[in-house]
Design a protein around this motif. Structure first.
Motif, PDB file in Angstrom:
ATOM      1  N   GLY A 287      14.643   8.323  -7.908  1.00  0.00           N
ATOM      2  CA  GLY A 287      15.284   7.014  -8.784  1.00  0.00           C
ATOM      3  C   GLY A 287      14.789   6.053  -8.320  1.00  0.00           C
ATOM      4  O   GLY A 287      15.049   4.774  -8.765  1.00  0.00           O
ATOM      5  N   LYS A 288      14.225   5.670  -6.932  1.00  0.00           N
ATOM      6  CA  LYS A 288      14.012   4.522  -6.388  1.00  0.00           C
ATOM      7  C   LYS A 288      12.728   3.657  -7.144  1.00  0.00           C
ATOM      8  O   LYS A 288      11.614   4.597  -7.376  1.00  0.00           O
ATOM      9  N   VAL A 289      12.751   2.661  -7.254  1.00  0.00           N
ATOM     10  CA  VAL A 289      11.405   1.787  -7.969  1.00  0.00           C
ATOM     11  C   VAL A 289      10.555   1.731  -6.851  1.00  0.00           C
ATOM     12  O   VAL A 289      10.875   1.067  -5.692  1.00  0.00           O
ATOM     13  N   VAL A 290       9.257   2.320  -7.014  1.00  0.00           N
ATOM     14  CA  VAL A 290       8.403   1.979  -5.860  1.00  0.00           C
ATOM     15  C   VAL A 290       7.181   1.104  -6.357  1.00  0.00           C
ATOM     16  O   VAL A 290       6.409   0.690  -5.391  1.00  0.00           O
ATOM     17  N   VAL A 291       7.047   0.982  -7.640  1.00  0.00           N
ATOM     18  CA  VAL A 291       6.232   0.106  -8.170  1.00  0.00           C
ATOM     19  C   VAL A 291       6.826  -0.737  -8.919  1.00  0.00           C
ATOM     20  O   VAL A 291       7.546  -0.416 -10.044  1.00  0.00           O
ATOM     21  N   ALA A 292       6.910  -2.167  -8.972  1.00  0.00           N
ATOM     22  CA  ALA A 292       7.660  -3.049  -9.679  1.00  0.00           C
ATOM     23  C   ALA A 292       7.348  -2.775 -11.183  1.00  0.00           C
ATOM     24  O   ALA A 292       6.611  -2.720 -11.653  1.00  0.00           O
ATOM     25  N   ILE A 293       8.583  -2.938 -11.750  1.00  0.00           N
ATOM     26  CA  ILE A 293       8.642  -2.763 -13.236  1.00  0.00           C
ATOM     27  C   ILE A 293       8.204  -4.274 -13.827  1.00  0.00           C
ATOM     28  O   ILE A 293       9.088  -5.269 -14.306  1.00  0.00           O
TER      29      ILE A 293
ATOM     30  N   ALA B 144      -2.950   4.686  -9.788  1.00  0.00           N
ATOM     31  CA  ALA B 144      -2.530   4.565 -11.251  1.00  0.00           C
ATOM     32  C   ALA B 144      -2.961   3.395 -11.739  1.00  0.00           C
ATOM     33  O   ALA B 144      -3.249   2.206 -11.268  1.00  0.00           O
ATOM     34  N   PRO B 145      -3.725   3.568 -13.006  1.00  0.00           N
ATOM     35  CA  PRO B 145      -4.024   2.416 -13.694  1.00  0.00           C
ATOM     36  C   PRO B 145      -2.892   1.185 -14.506  1.00  0.00           C
ATOM     37  O   PRO B 145      -1.820   1.959 -14.850  1.00  0.00           O
ATOM     38  N   VAL B 146      -2.902   0.209 -14.529  1.00  0.00           N
ATOM     39  CA  VAL B 146      -1.876  -0.837 -14.631  1.00  0.00           C
ATOM     40  C   VAL B 146      -2.364  -1.780 -15.372  1.00  0.00           C
ATOM     41  O   VAL B 146      -3.539  -2.390 -15.190  1.00  0.00           O
ATOM     42  N   LYS B 147      -1.851  -2.369 -16.225  1.00  0.00           N
ATOM     43  CA  LYS B 147      -2.164  -3.623 -17.049  1.00  0.00           C
ATOM     44  C   LYS B 147      -1.194  -4.636 -17.076  1.00  0.00           C
ATOM     45  O   LYS B 147       0.047  -4.524 -17.325  1.00  0.00           O
ATOM     46  N   TYR B 148      -1.681  -5.704 -16.860  1.00  0.00           N
ATOM     47  CA  TYR B 148      -0.889  -7.048 -16.985  1.00  0.00           C
ATOM     48  C   TYR B 148      -1.720  -8.132 -17.835  1.00  0.00           C
ATOM     49  O   TYR B 148      -2.876  -8.373 -17.477  1.00  0.00           O
ATOM     50  N   GLU B 149      -0.884  -8.618 -18.840  1.00  0.00           N
ATOM     51  CA  GLU B 149      -1.650  -9.347 -19.992  1.00  0.00           C
ATOM     52  C   GLU B 149      -2.677  -8.474 -20.520  1.00  0.00           C
ATOM     53  O   GLU B 149      -2.488  -7.689 -21.154  1.00  0.00           O
ATOM     54  N   TYR B 150      -3.863  -9.208 -20.305  1.00  0.00           N
ATOM     55  CA  TYR B 150      -5.030  -8.495 -20.864  1.00  0.00           C
ATOM     56  C   TYR B 150      -5.916  -7.692 -20.184  1.00  0.00           C
ATOM     57  O   TYR B 150      -6.998  -7.058 -20.757  1.00  0.00           O
TER      58      TYR B 150
ATOM     59  N   VAL C 225      -2.923   0.388  -8.829  1.00  0.00           N
ATOM     60  CA  VAL C 225      -2.032   0.278  -7.720  1.00  0.00           C
ATOM     61  C   VAL C 225      -1.957   1.644  -6.987  1.00  0.00           C
ATOM     62  O   VAL C 225      -2.479   2.749  -7.801  1.00  0.00           O
ATOM     63  N   ASP C 226      -1.474   1.664  -5.811  1.00  0.00           N
ATOM     64  CA  ASP C 226      -1.332   2.752  -4.913  1.00  0.00           C
ATOM     65  C   ASP C 226       0.160   3.069  -5.049  1.00  0.00           C
ATOM     66  O   ASP C 226       0.995   2.329  -5.557  1.00  0.00           O
ATOM     67  N   LYS C 227       0.691   4.135  -4.256  1.00  0.00           N
ATOM     68  CA  LYS C 227       1.913   4.484  -4.451  1.00  0.00           C
ATOM     69  C   LYS C 227       3.057   3.652  -3.649  1.00  0.00           C
ATOM     70  O   LYS C 227       4.071   3.689  -3.797  1.00  0.00           O
ATOM     71  N   THR C 228       2.451   2.561  -2.889  1.00  0.00           N
ATOM     72  CA  THR C 228       3.461   1.595  -2.287  1.00  0.00           C
ATOM     73  C   THR C 228       3.586   0.531  -3.299  1.00  0.00           C
ATOM     74  O   THR C 228       4.339  -0.431  -2.967  1.00  0.00           O
ATOM     75  N   GLY C 229       2.778   0.361  -4.377  1.00  0.00           N
ATOM     76  CA  GLY C 229       2.927  -0.431  -5.194  1.00  0.00           C
ATOM     77  C   GLY C 229       1.963  -1.875  -5.169  1.00  0.00           C
ATOM     78  O   GLY C 229       1.765  -2.614  -5.842  1.00  0.00           O
ATOM     79  N   ASP C 230       0.957  -1.603  -4.022  1.00  0.00           N
ATOM     80  CA  ASP C 230      -0.132  -2.597  -3.910  1.00  0.00           C
ATOM     81  C   ASP C 230      -1.226  -2.416  -4.886  1.00  0.00           C
ATOM     82  O   ASP C 230      -1.577  -1.537  -5.161  1.00  0.00           O
ATOM     83  N   LEU C 231      -1.614  -3.559  -5.396  1.00  0.00           N
ATOM     84  CA  LEU C 231      -2.792  -3.668  -6.410  1.00  0.00           C
ATOM     85  C   LEU C 231      -3.902  -3.535  -5.558  1.00  0.00           C
ATOM     86  O   LEU C 231      -4.371  -4.475  -4.737  1.00  0.00           O
ATOM     87  N   VAL C 232      -4.671  -2.482  -5.490  1.00  0.00           N
ATOM     88  CA  VAL C 232      -5.717  -1.956  -4.529  1.00  0.00           C
ATOM     89  C   VAL C 232      -7.171  -2.238  -5.333  1.00  0.00           C
ATOM     90  O   VAL C 232      -8.152  -2.570  -4.625  1.00  0.00           O
ATOM     91  N   ILE C 233      -6.953  -2.288  -6.653  1.00  0.00           N
ATOM     92  CA  ILE C 233      -8.150  -2.825  -7.350  1.00  0.00           C
ATOM     93  C   ILE C 233      -7.857  -3.903  -8.464  1.00  0.00           C
ATOM     94  O   ILE C 233      -6.720  -3.617  -9.264  1.00  0.00           O
ATOM     95  N   ASP C 234      -8.448  -4.923  -8.298  1.00  0.00           N
ATOM     96  CA  ASP C 234      -7.720  -5.945  -9.199  1.00  0.00           C
ATOM     97  C   ASP C 234      -7.876  -5.887 -10.555  1.00  0.00           C
ATOM     98  O   ASP C 234      -8.593  -5.340 -10.954  1.00  0.00           O
ATOM     99  N   LEU C 235      -6.886  -6.840 -11.248  1.00  0.00           N
ATOM    100  CA  LEU C 235      -6.728  -6.877 -12.612  1.00  0.00           C
ATOM    101  C   LEU C 235      -8.136  -7.263 -13.361  1.00  0.00           C
ATOM    102  O   LEU C 235      -8.112  -8.746 -13.338  1.00  0.00           O
ATOM    103  N   GLN C 236      -9.220  -6.723 -13.608  1.00  0.00           N
ATOM    104  CA  GLN C 236     -10.424  -7.128 -13.970  1.00  0.00           C
ATOM    105  C   GLN C 236     -11.048  -6.395 -15.265  1.00  0.00           C
ATOM    106  O   GLN C 236     -11.964  -6.888 -15.851  1.00  0.00           O
ATOM    107  N   TYR C 237     -10.311  -5.356 -15.473  1.00  0.00           N
ATOM    108  CA  TYR C 237     -11.180  -4.328 -16.420  1.00  0.00           C
ATOM    109  C   TYR C 237     -10.472  -4.473 -17.922  1.00  0.00           C
ATOM    110  O   TYR C 237      -9.247  -4.628 -18.051  1.00  0.00           O
ATOM    111  N   ASP C 238     -11.257  -4.167 -18.912  1.00  0.00           N
ATOM    112  CA  ASP C 238     -10.590  -4.604 -20.471  1.00  0.00           C
ATOM    113  C   ASP C 238      -9.846  -3.118 -20.753  1.00  0.00           C
ATOM    114  O   ASP C 238      -9.134  -3.208 -21.693  1.00  0.00           O
TER     115      ASP C 238
END
Length: 273
Positions: free
Chosen positions: A132-138, A151-157, A162-175
């Motif tokens: 139940g521990k949050v490992v990738v911030a909500i 895992a693919p993640v979307k912020y705004e558009y 992200v990896d399993k530590t929550g680090d953004l390893v591929i920047d938010l750049q794709y549509d």
């Protein structure tokens, strides 16, 4: 979780495949407990089947013994030993004895994949582990399951990974983005799809109108409303000529061409029943 158009298309495609071979599929891939008295009985998954009575859901084992009495508004199949359960608009997880192991704290929750599950709270999504521990911030507006440790993640558009530590390893750049399969992920840049590796190198150029992920070494790609298949090097293996296709499963894919549906093998040859 919210269902995007892409998720919906995937669900519809799999459903059509099931209907086309209903009897074989039901016997081989959807075993059900026999002789049970419920309004709805679903497939056995990880040894348990979802059942419904009086609009409430629970679980029975393969002999039909009630393991979790119908008490939830909604439940998912077991995945990696846990099942998502919802009641009064709040979601959590139970184990195979019916014990609540992650409290119902969330607005919605997904199945566990690669040891983590996406959860939603106040219209934001993140990931928890099996404790139940949050490992990738909500904090994301949309997420897809972990696969091959990303895992693919979307912020705004925009989408990234992200990896399993929550680090953004591929920047938010794709549509748009899908998850990794065979070391590659299909992503959309403006109106074209291509494939990247886990280091964000472009492996298959952005030249397709649509693309699905790799399954058994082949991925479906589309141009001018027709579909074919490429390998992990980007080479077209099966010509782009079909109106609809599924992904490969057990070395065959379902396709439609000229209003005729049939299965093909990995060389594009028609499989005769």
């Amino acid at each position: 979780m919210r269902m995007t158009l892409r998720k919906l298309i995937l669900v519809i495609t799999v459903s059509i495949m099931a209907m086309l071979s209903q009897n074989v599929w039901a016997d081989a891939f959807c075993p059900k407990p026999q002789g049970v008295d419920y309004e709805s009985v679903e497939c056995l998954v990880e040894g348990l089947a979802r059942v419904e009575k009086n609009e409430q859901w629970g679980f029975v084992d393969k002999e039909g013994n009630e393991v979790v009495s119908p008490q939830y508004d909604d439940i998912s199949d077991f995945s990696e030993g846990l099942a998502q359960v919802s009641k009064n608009g709040r979601s959590g997880y139970i184990d195979k004895t019916g014990k609540i192991v992650i409290p119902r704290l969330y607005d919605s929750a997904s199945d566990f994949s690669d040891g983590l599950a996406s959860v939603q709270k106040n219209r934001k999504e993140g990931f928890i582990d099996k404790t139940g521990k949050v490992v990738v911030a909500i904090k994301f507006h949309e997420t897809l399951p972990f696969s091959e440790n990303l895992a693919p993640v979307k912020y705004e558009y925009k989408w990234g990974f992200v990896d399993k530590t929550g680090d953004l390893v591929i920047d938010l750049q794709y549509d748009e983005a899908w998850y990794f399969k065979n070391g590659l992920a299909n992503v959309r840049n403006k109106d074209k799809w291509g494939f990247i590796d886990t280091s964000n190198n472009t492996v298959v150029p952005f030249e397709y109108d649509d693309a699905d992920g790799f399954y058994e070494g082949l991925a479906a790609v589309a141009k001018n409303e027709k579909w074919g298949f490429i390998n992990t090097k980007g080479k077209i293996i099966i010509p782009i000529q079909y109106d609809r296709v599924s992904y490969f499963n057990e070395a065959k894919a379902w396709v439609i061409k000229d209003e005729q549906s049939f299965y093909i093998d990995k060389q594009g040859r028609v499989i005769n029943d």
